[in-house]
Write an enzyme that holds these catalytic residues in place. Sequence first.
Site, mmCIF file in Angstrom:
data_model
loop_
_atom_site.group_PDB
_atom_site.id
_atom_site.type_symbol
_atom_site.label_atom_id
_atom_site.label_comp_id
_atom_site.label_asym_id
_atom_site.label_seq_id
_atom_site.Cartn_x
_atom_site.Cartn_y
_atom_site.Cartn_z
ATOM 1 N N LYS A 1 0.836 -1.201 0.000
ATOM 2 C CA LYS A 1 0.000 0.000 0.000
ATOM 3 C C LYS A 1 0.866 1.244 0.000
ATOM 4 O O LYS A 1 0.681 2.148 -0.814
ATOM 5 C CB LYS A 1 -0.911 -0.029 1.221
ATOM 6 C CG LYS A 1 -2.099 0.884 1.108
ATOM 7 C CD LYS A 1 -2.981 0.789 2.355
ATOM 8 C CE LYS A 1 -3.754 -0.508 2.397
ATOM 9 N NZ LYS A 1 -4.304 -0.782 3.744
ATOM 10 N N ARG B 1 -2.922 3.373 8.384
ATOM 11 C CA ARG B 1 -3.273 2.189 7.579
ATOM 12 C C ARG B 1 -2.142 1.172 7.598
ATOM 13 O O ARG B 1 -0.981 1.521 7.607
ATOM 14 C CB ARG B 1 -3.540 2.609 6.127
ATOM 15 C CG ARG B 1 -4.352 3.874 6.005
ATOM 16 C CD ARG B 1 -4.414 4.380 4.572
ATOM 17 N NE ARG B 1 -5.080 3.468 3.670
ATOM 18 C CZ ARG B 1 -5.221 3.672 2.374
ATOM 19 N NH1 ARG B 1 -4.704 4.768 1.825
ATOM 20 N NH2 ARG B 1 -5.835 2.792 1.623
ATOM 21 N N GLY C 1 -8.158 -7.366 4.205
ATOM 22 C CA GLY C 1 -8.999 -7.511 5.387
ATOM 23 C C GLY C 1 -8.307 -8.123 6.579
ATOM 24 O O GLY C 1 -8.936 -8.394 7.592
ATOM 25 N N MET D 1 -5.648 -6.895 8.329
ATOM 26 C CA MET D 1 -5.275 -5.963 9.378
ATOM 27 C C MET D 1 -6.159 -4.736 9.267
ATOM 28 O O MET D 1 -6.942 -4.599 8.358
ATOM 29 C CB MET D 1 -3.804 -5.636 9.271
ATOM 30 C CG MET D 1 -2.967 -6.794 9.805
ATOM 31 S SD MET D 1 -1.245 -6.611 9.496
ATOM 32 C CE MET D 1 -1.179 -6.795 7.756
ATOM 33 N N ARG E 1 -3.761 -1.577 -6.438
ATOM 34 C CA ARG E 1 -3.008 -2.838 -6.400
ATOM 35 C C ARG E 1 -3.471 -3.695 -7.577
ATOM 36 O O ARG E 1 -4.529 -3.417 -8.158
ATOM 37 C CB ARG E 1 -3.228 -3.576 -5.085
ATOM 38 C CG ARG E 1 -4.677 -3.963 -4.887
ATOM 39 C CD ARG E 1 -4.895 -4.645 -3.545
ATOM 40 N NE ARG E 1 -6.318 -4.566 -3.216
ATOM 41 C CZ ARG E 1 -6.809 -4.540 -1.992
ATOM 42 N NH1 ARG E 1 -6.004 -4.555 -0.959
ATOM 43 N NH2 ARG E 1 -8.096 -4.490 -1.777
ATOM 44 N N HIS F 1 -8.093 -46.419 -8.616
ATOM 45 C CA HIS F 1 -8.912 -46.559 -9.819
ATOM 46 C C HIS F 1 -9.825 -45.353 -10.004
ATOM 47 O O HIS F 1 -9.881 -44.749 -11.074
ATOM 48 C CB HIS F 1 -9.734 -47.857 -9.715
ATOM 49 C CG HIS F 1 -10.623 -48.093 -10.898
ATOM 50 N ND1 HIS F 1 -11.937 -47.704 -10.918
ATOM 51 C CD2 HIS F 1 -10.385 -48.653 -12.100
ATOM 52 C CE1 HIS F 1 -12.469 -48.042 -12.085
ATOM 53 N NE2 HIS F 1 -11.543 -48.625 -12.820
ATOM 54 N N SER G 1 10.168 -44.506 -20.381
ATOM 55 C CA SER G 1 9.036 -43.712 -19.898
ATOM 56 C C SER G 1 8.848 -44.026 -18.420
ATOM 57 O O SER G 1 8.685 -45.178 -18.039
ATOM 58 C CB SER G 1 7.778 -44.059 -20.690
ATOM 59 O OG SER G 1 6.684 -43.329 -20.186
ATOM 60 N N CYS H 1 4.915 -40.899 -17.728
ATOM 61 C CA CYS H 1 3.495 -41.113 -17.983
ATOM 62 C C CYS H 1 2.727 -41.463 -16.710
ATOM 63 O O CYS H 1 1.549 -41.760 -16.749
ATOM 64 C CB CYS H 1 3.295 -42.204 -19.029
ATOM 65 S SG CYS H 1 3.919 -43.806 -18.508
ATOM 66 N N TYR I 1 9.317 -35.255 -22.641
ATOM 67 C CA TYR I 1 7.873 -34.964 -22.604
ATOM 68 C C TYR I 1 7.258 -35.441 -21.299
ATOM 69 O O TYR I 1 7.835 -36.261 -20.573
ATOM 70 C CB TYR I 1 7.150 -35.618 -23.788
ATOM 71 C CG TYR I 1 7.120 -37.131 -23.753
ATOM 72 C CD1 TYR I 1 6.116 -37.809 -23.052
ATOM 73 C CD2 TYR I 1 8.095 -37.886 -24.414
ATOM 74 C CE1 TYR I 1 6.090 -39.199 -23.014
ATOM 75 C CE2 TYR I 1 8.079 -39.268 -24.382
ATOM 76 C CZ TYR I 1 7.069 -39.916 -23.674
ATOM 77 O OH TYR I 1 7.045 -41.281 -23.618
#
Length: 868
Positions: free
Chosen positions: A21, A91, A100, A102, A335, A453, A761, A828, A848
């Site tokens: 802030k 503030r 919210g 503080m 912000r 499963h 893999s 995989c 990959y």
Amino acid sequence: MKYVYPFSEGSKEMKALLGGKGANLSEMTREGLPIPEGFVITTEACMNYLNKKMDLKNDLMNDVLEQISQLEQLTGKELNGQRNPLLLSVRSGAQYSMPGMMDTILNLGLNDVTVEALATETQDERFAYDCYRRFIQMYGNVVMGIDINRFEQYFEHMKETCEITEDHQLTATDLKQIVKVYQEIYQEVTQTIFPQDPLEQLTLAIEAVFNSWHNHRAYIYRNRHGIPHDLGTGVTVQLMVFGNKGETSGTGVLFTRHPSEGTDEIFGEYLVNAQGEDVVAGIRTPQPIEQMAAQWPDVYQELAQHVKHLERHYRDMQDVEFTVEEGKLYILQTRNGKRTARAAFQIAHDLVEENLLTPREALARLTPNMADELLHPVFVENSETQSKWLAKGLPASPGAATGRIVFNTVAAKEWTERGESVILVRQETSPEDVEGMLLSQGILTSRGGMTSHAAVVARGLGTCCIVGCQEVIVNETTKTMTTASAVFREGDEISIDGNTGNVYQGAVETESAEEMPVFETILGWADEIATMKVKANAETPKEMALALKFGAQGFGLVRTEHMFFSEDNLKWMRHMILAENVAERTEALKVLGKNQVHDFKQLLDSAQGAPFVIRLLDPPLHEFLPHTEQEIQQVAQQLGKAPDNLAQKLNDLKEVNPMLGHRGCRLAITYPEIYEMQLEAILTSLSETTQALRPAVLEVMIPLVGSHAELALIRQRLEAYQANWEAQHQERHTIRYGTMIEIPRACITADKLAESSDFFSFGTNDLTQMTYGFSRDDVYKFIGEYVEQRLLPHDPFQHVDTEGVGELMRMAVEKGRQTNPDLPIGICGEVGGDPQSIEFYQTLGLNYVSCSPYRVPSARLAVAQAAM
Ligand code: ADP
Ligand code: MG
Ligand code: MG
């Protein structure tokens, strides 16, 4: 040490020191925006104060007073001024926005004398006392911890007595009365008189903001969002401006773009004659910001101009707080605005179009989870808070669902035929339940982990799913689901959130995912940046089509076991397993082979030429056999076998640890004809598929390999079979043979395996199971405890265990590439598509990741971010 910075000395880069802030107020001051003057006390001051390394009175207040006298000079007002009093807002603001968390104190500097001075000065007694009652309440609450309801109850009582509904209808006399009573409440609770010395007020207010860093809610919020506890908060002290000075004043908040749609329009609310949090407090209904354009056109124009400037300056959508005092506009905060996933994609896209961001920068602002959110239904924001929470399980597949409880496929059919939505609730699921799963909006199981499963199938279907929800007891026989508070039966409504694992009673409003045109554009940018490819695990034409639609670059895992579960195939599979001689077995295999050709051809069609990895049969054979007495009778009759024989065979195949038993490539060692049949089906289907649809690369993967000898033998047999087939058919096909890396020993001997493997893999489900020695089917029973007691950072079936499993993977990659530097390596297993783990795969140098179709979009984002 410099603890205090006037706005003119700060900047947006100083968030860590000044808090978000304060840093942004400084930045806006530099940008020439109308900001009430002020200064910031640093987060460092806060931490030093909290750690007792700094004394407020001796080390800080002199600098603060110096700044105050600057403000006095600037305004001609005076703190505690008997004619023209200076009023301040105090503030809080930390490095990361903690909305919210503080508290803020407004109108500081008022006391019984200055309030009169303010009334005289402004010729508005009503206004002066409105400020004073607000100040007493805020100060009483924030600094002295007085329950806010003590004040508000009286306030409401006063409104009732005066027969009014709106705060601003209270007269000066009413407000004076309120101030009097507020002071009495203050005195009653604190046993002290409301402080009349503004300097004391200020000192204690600063102290209170410092201390609010240790608020319980702030603490919880930081934990939830992974914000460190030692950052501290800044304190901004600023001149008050007044939105409660009558009909030409007001206060409001806005977003520079629509926070849920992302469209380029100012979206916000304001209230006339109001101050501070009135807009968000919901006491009065605010007006939409468009109305301001009509009511105060000049102010609105100015505001619109300023906030667009802010958006360009910060290169992001802004959330702005403003106040208008007698027609003069002030900006009080800016912000980066919070937004939905949908808005995030739209805004990222548009900011690139507007040349404010590069595609790379835009991608960095999105999270892979946002892509997930866009594909699945979600609860309408906060709507679940209105429903009773029942239990929490593992969030196995994202999305949100509401429906009636059913306990089996039959009931799922009945209810859906009547047009009802259903949620399938079971202890755990098996292949028999797939039909019911297909019909359900959501799936909830009391057992099983992230690779169970239910979890795997649900992710494949894109259906929301919670597994391992031990807080509910499911009884499939009595058809009840029991929670701590109640018993639920078939037809009762529940709602589940697959993103959090929470289960709620009754219906929660959900909204479904809509297609988003910019989605694919953004993922296209991601593909260009990524160095790892994203492939899909898919085993049906439908899944394959879906995966391609979501942008999968091929298929990293095509399992074949489901093919053996169709009714006809299952029968022949059982024939094959129970065959008493070679002739019987050969016949069964012939039929199975023919059926597989049909299945493979369908898959080849659906894959449309994309690269393709087929995994040969993996599960233990007993999974194909009947289990209950009744089923055994039935099957024996169907196959023309004696039930006793069947039972005997079943007994022979039974294993104590089936997951470590006779499965994967071990089957091929003892029954070579199974893989040969599969290979023949693959060759035949390739041969019967047009050239254009043949996959660019066809890879055949051998599961559960633990030693080079196994792999070498199986490969040699398959290659010999292929050569023979090709000679017979006068055709050649390029097939690459590789292995799944899923046994720790395979990692350790990867250099050897690479001699007989064209690719690797990682099958991380089994690899994790065997590395930890955690049964993946039972681990849910204690994994929660482990995570809670911090014995594990997370469930290793959910996010890869980099320290153990990951180290084995690293070894396998290194050793594999020692033998063959160009060895293609992918993953995989279920954690392959986990965005949190993908960065790690990048460091391993994988080629990959492969995951279920619905996870492809989030994985595409994640691989791009991993490459940045
Ligand atoms: P939060 O962090 O909860 O948003 P703020 O510090 O932004 O708290 O303060 C809340 C509200 O108080 C602001 O939105 C604004 O309406 C009001 N406010 C804060 N500072 C001032 C000020 N200097 N003058 C007038 N109103 C202020
Ligand atoms: Mg607040
Ligand atoms: Mg604010």
